[in-house]
Enzyme design. Sequence first.
Site, short mmCIF file in Angstrom:
data_model
loop_
_atom_site.label_atom_id
_atom_site.label_comp_id
_atom_site.label_asym_id
_atom_site.label_seq_id
_atom_site.Cartn_x
_atom_site.Cartn_y
_atom_site.Cartn_z
N ASP A 34 0.82 -1.22 0.00
CA ASP A 34 0.00 0.00 0.00
C ASP A 34 0.85 1.27 0.00
OD1 ASP A 34 1.04 -0.30 2.47
OD2 ASP A 34 -0.83 0.00 3.58
N HIS A 238 21.87 1.07 -18.93
CA HIS A 238 20.86 1.50 -17.97
C HIS A 238 21.23 1.11 -16.54
CE1 HIS A 238 17.60 1.80 -21.33
NE2 HIS A 238 18.40 2.84 -21.31
N ASP A 255 25.25 10.13 -15.57
CA ASP A 255 24.16 10.61 -16.44
C ASP A 255 23.06 11.03 -15.48
OD1 ASP A 255 22.07 11.00 -18.20
OD2 ASP A 255 22.41 9.14 -19.33
N ASP A 266 19.12 16.63 -19.12
CA ASP A 266 19.67 15.29 -19.32
C ASP A 266 21.14 15.42 -19.71
OD1 ASP A 266 20.10 12.64 -19.88
OD2 ASP A 266 18.77 12.54 -21.62
N HIS A 345 23.83 2.81 -29.40
CA HIS A 345 22.58 3.55 -29.24
C HIS A 345 22.51 4.74 -30.18
CE1 HIS A 345 24.77 6.57 -26.88
NE2 HIS A 345 25.25 5.60 -26.12
N HIS A 349 17.80 12.44 -28.51
CA HIS A 349 16.34 12.34 -28.47
C HIS A 349 15.76 13.71 -28.14
CE1 HIS A 349 16.86 12.34 -24.09
NE2 HIS A 349 17.85 11.49 -24.30
N HIS A 356 12.71 11.85 -22.40
CA HIS A 356 12.58 11.39 -23.79
C HIS A 356 11.24 11.95 -24.24
CE1 HIS A 356 15.29 7.69 -22.83
NE2 HIS A 356 15.94 8.82 -22.82
N GLU A 380 24.37 12.73 -27.55
CA GLU A 380 25.02 11.89 -26.54
C GLU A 380 25.73 10.66 -27.11
OE1 GLU A 380 22.12 9.62 -24.15
OE2 GLU A 380 20.57 10.91 -25.01
N TYR A 384 31.78 2.19 -25.58
CA TYR A 384 31.70 1.28 -24.43
C TYR A 384 32.57 0.06 -24.68
CZ TYR A 384 27.64 4.31 -24.04
OH TYR A 384 26.83 5.42 -24.00
N ARG A 402 30.32 8.34 -22.19
CA ARG A 402 29.23 9.02 -22.93
C ARG A 402 29.31 10.49 -22.55
NH1 ARG A 402 25.43 5.97 -21.70
NH2 ARG A 402 24.33 7.00 -20.00
N GLU A 404 27.00 13.99 -22.97
CA GLU A 404 25.65 14.38 -23.38
C GLU A 404 25.35 15.82 -23.02
OE1 GLU A 404 22.54 12.12 -21.38
OE2 GLU A 404 21.12 12.63 -22.97
#
Length: 440
Positions: A34, A238, A255, A266, A345, A349, A356, A380, A384, A402, A404
């Site tokens: 809950d 991710h 990030d 971002d 990738h 975006h 996004h 970005e 890797y 990366r 960005e």
Amino acid sequence: MLNEYQNRRKILLSKMDEGVAFIPSGSYKTRSNDTEYRFRQDSNFYYLSGFMESNALLVLIKLASGKSQEILFLQKNDDVAEMWNGKRVGLKAAKKILLLNKTFDIDTLEKVLPKLLMHHQNIYCDLFTKDEVMQKVHQIVQTTAQARNNTFLLRAQYQLPLYIERMRLIKSKHEITLIRKAVEITKKAHLAAMAAFKSKNNESEIHAVIDYIFASHGAVSDAYTSIVASGDNANTLHYVQNSDSLDKKDLVLIDAGCEYKMYASDITRVYPVDGRFSLAQKSLYNAVLYAQLKTIDAIKPGVTKSEIHQVCVDALTSEMLDLGILKGSFEEAISEKKYLKYFPHGTGHWMGIDVHDQNPYKEDNGDEIPFEEGMVMTIEPGLYISKDDMNIPKHYRGIGIRIEDDILVTADGYENLSIDIPKSIEEIERAMQVDLSNYL
Ligand code: GLY
Ligand code: MN
Ligand code: MN
């Protein structure tokens, strides 16, 4: 800025045929048993109303004559409920503040909606939503249509988000001001994170510093779960566990971007734990930086996302060949998409109310939407190299980079909204020497 919401409703109505449009608010999402996650308003609902409560439904009605009505169903004032869960604006105040024609208690939906549907033929809504209020609306629409032998209702149903999300593509001055502010707060968080490495030993502590800076500058939330990924963790795109201890010899990919008054930022940067990039780390970092700067520089009205992606792929591929990460010819690396293994990738975006941002990339006819003044896109590129990749020289393994930034398309080119967040090796190494206490 309330007139901005009203203007958006008018523009949406002008794009509609006669009919009724439904835009539900966000709802509380269960975390476990809950307990619930912190409430976040639905982006399209917010865009058209500016209203921040849950359990509400915006209804826009257009008559065949072209006349329209803007209606909100919402929770009525209730002393007991408000004592437990917070103040509600209430029906009367909402009508006035939000410049609506009418407001109704959301609990009267079943009674009121059939009357509002009278004589209408077209329905505009998210046809795929699982939202509870919308399930109820669909039921009422079906029952009302059947009761009328389907003579009026349901001539056509339109996927409404497509209309709203096309509008959201071009940001207004006010929206750009909010995005700028989000980026400014995120800059402070990255500066503090850079300074924190001298005294902190775990990804989670760096994450906490970032959250603290967001909150202490009025950004109550991140725009997405921050990634604080040290060493090989940066190769998990991710990665959000953010709980490993930091090793002095590693880089940390951060990030992280805050959400300010519903608008995202971002930003990704990569920092060396001990404040100095090694030679191998520098080489990989500068390869990505070169590609990122080149890609950003290609942005201007008329250019498409695919075109800048190609600029990015070309630049990063030639860097990978120079570094010995890829072998063979440039042409072969491109035609066989060999770069995908290390840059898997997209280049960026849309960004806005959502990180996004729910904006289309293509016109209805399938053509790509070219850049236009007022659009905001992230750039970005990344590289890797897994710690287990035996095809790559040892000193490059276990490094993920990366970089960005958030880019606003202007009339004659672009503006990098995050230009002053340290990015070159020299700027980063200098910023990492500052004492954390300067930011707290
Ligand atoms: N932080 C999510 C992204 O960069 O797309
Ligand atoms: Mn991004
Ligand atoms: Mn990002």
